[in-house]
Design an enzyme around this catalytic site. Structure first.
Site, PDB file in Angstrom:
ATOM      1  N   ALA A  75       0.834  -1.202   0.000  1.00 50.69           N
ATOM      2  CA  ALA A  75       0.000   0.000   0.000  1.00 50.69           C
ATOM      3  C   ALA A  75       0.868   1.251   0.000  1.00 50.69           C
ATOM      4  O   ALA A  75       2.023   1.235   0.429  1.00 50.69           O
ATOM      5  CB  ALA A  75      -0.921  -0.001   1.216  1.00 50.69           C
ATOM      6  N   GLY A 120       0.686  -5.728   0.427  1.00 47.82           N
ATOM      7  CA  GLY A 120      -0.356  -5.926  -0.576  1.00 47.82           C
ATOM      8  C   GLY A 120       0.145  -6.593  -1.832  1.00 47.82           C
ATOM      9  O   GLY A 120      -0.592  -7.328  -2.497  1.00 47.82           O
ATOM     10  N   GLU A 123      -0.025 -10.092  -1.061  1.00 49.25           N
ATOM     11  CA  GLU A 123      -1.427 -10.526  -1.024  1.00 49.25           C
ATOM     12  C   GLU A 123      -1.956 -10.773  -2.437  1.00 49.25           C
ATOM     13  O   GLU A 123      -2.736 -11.701  -2.671  1.00 49.25           O
ATOM     14  CB  GLU A 123      -2.284  -9.483  -0.295  1.00 49.25           C
ATOM     15  CG  GLU A 123      -1.915  -9.330   1.176  1.00 49.25           C
ATOM     16  CD  GLU A 123      -3.068  -8.860   2.037  1.00 49.25           C
ATOM     17  OE1 GLU A 123      -4.016  -9.647   2.236  1.00 49.25           O
ATOM     18  OE2 GLU A 123      -3.027  -7.708   2.496  1.00 49.25           O
ATOM     19  N   GLU A 143       3.365  -6.316   7.617  1.00 53.19           N
ATOM     20  CA  GLU A 143       2.334  -5.466   8.225  1.00 53.19           C
ATOM     21  C   GLU A 143       2.489  -5.342   9.738  1.00 53.19           C
ATOM     22  O   GLU A 143       2.293  -4.262  10.307  1.00 53.19           O
ATOM     23  CB  GLU A 143       0.936  -6.007   7.888  1.00 53.19           C
ATOM     24  CG  GLU A 143       0.440  -5.647   6.500  1.00 53.19           C
ATOM     25  CD  GLU A 143       0.934  -6.580   5.412  1.00 53.19           C
ATOM     26  OE1 GLU A 143       0.440  -6.485   4.283  1.00 53.19           O
ATOM     27  OE2 GLU A 143       1.848  -7.389   5.682  1.00 53.19           O
TER      28      GLU A 143
END
Length: 273
Positions: A75, A120, A123, A143
């Site tokens: 992100a 991300g 992910e 994270e």
């Protein structure tokens, strides 16, 4: 290839779209100075791109990679911090991070991980269908080091890919895996040199694209049903009841069988699945 498209591609500011081989869309994340972190506008762009891929009849496979030394570092934390300071909530999307991490979709997506793949970015990779990585690629879910959580879909999916203990190690320590270890864990199909990564991913995509587009869509759905936790018998029933009739009614199944009998290469038509 672009001239054969039935519909125009979406406009993108933060990614470059290209067509390196017939029926293949290559999406290159293009914020190298920001390590290809994805901001709010970038999420919206990518979500539109994958929807377009699924609906554009001339395309059969997507490939996702990054520019520079990162695939995607996650992100845009500067944007996220500004949103927190202004007490703004972050938009939530049903398709997840980059339109990929919770994507169902119809058509396969191959990740060509060229470098840093964190947060991300990781992910997204967990929910792609095939993963190729350069020998320089690194993977991680950092994270917990920033006081946030990987909530875009990777955690439950990661368990099914690498097992509970390894998923816990990644999620709770935030440590980084190299490409070789990621392959050993089952996150990566193949590790190649950086200089040939995109070429190798396009070649893999071409192997998929040469097959019946209908059969590819249904086969992918069958594998996903099992991976997402549906029991084997329930998944088989869903596949037969929901998908096989549509496959059987389509032109490509008939063409594939005819071509075999006539000893010739099949001539596939765009999928109507």
């Amino acid at each position: 290839m672009a001239e054969s498209l039935a519909t125009p591609p979406p406009h993108t500011k933060y990614a470059v779209l290209s067509f390196p081989a017939p029926h293949i869309l290559l999406v290159t994340l293009n914020r190298p100075k920001a390590l290809n972190c994805i901001n709010t506008a970038g999420h919206e762009e990518l979500d539109a791109v994958w929807s377009w891929l699924d609906n554009e009849p001339s395309l059969r496979v997507g490939v996702l990679t990054g520019t520079g030394r990162a695939f995607c570092a996650g992100a845009d934390l500067k944007e996220w911090n500004a949103q927190q300071s202004e007490k703004k909530s972050r938009p939530s999307r049903s398709t997840g991070f980059g339109g990929v991490s919770r994507r169902g979709g119809k058509k396969p997506l191959i990740a060509a991980v060229n470098g840093i793949c964190f947060g991300g970015g990781m992910e997204m990779v967990v929910n792609t269908d095939i993963v190729l990585a350069s020998s320089a690629a690194t993977f991680g879910l950092p994270e917990v080091k920033r006081g946030v959580v990987a909530i875009a879909g990777a955690l439950p999916r990661l368990v099914r890919t690498v097992g509970k203990q390894r998923a816990m190690e990644m999620a709770l320590t935030g440590r980084t895996l190299g490409a070789a270890e990621a392959r050993e864990w089952g996150l990566v199909n193949r590790v190649v040199e950086s200089s040939v990564l995109v070429q190798a991913a396009v070649e893999m995509a071409a192997l998929v694209a040469q097959n019946s587009p209908d059969a590819v869509i249904v086969s992918r759905e069958g594998v996903k049903l099992g991976w997402e936790g549906v029991g084997a018998e329930d998944a088989s029933r869903i596949l037969v009841d929901t998908w096989f009739g549509r496959l059987e009614a389509g032109e490509n199944m008939r063409e594939g069988l005819r071509a075999f009998v006539e000893k010739r290469a099949p001539k596939w038509v765009p999928s109507k699945m």
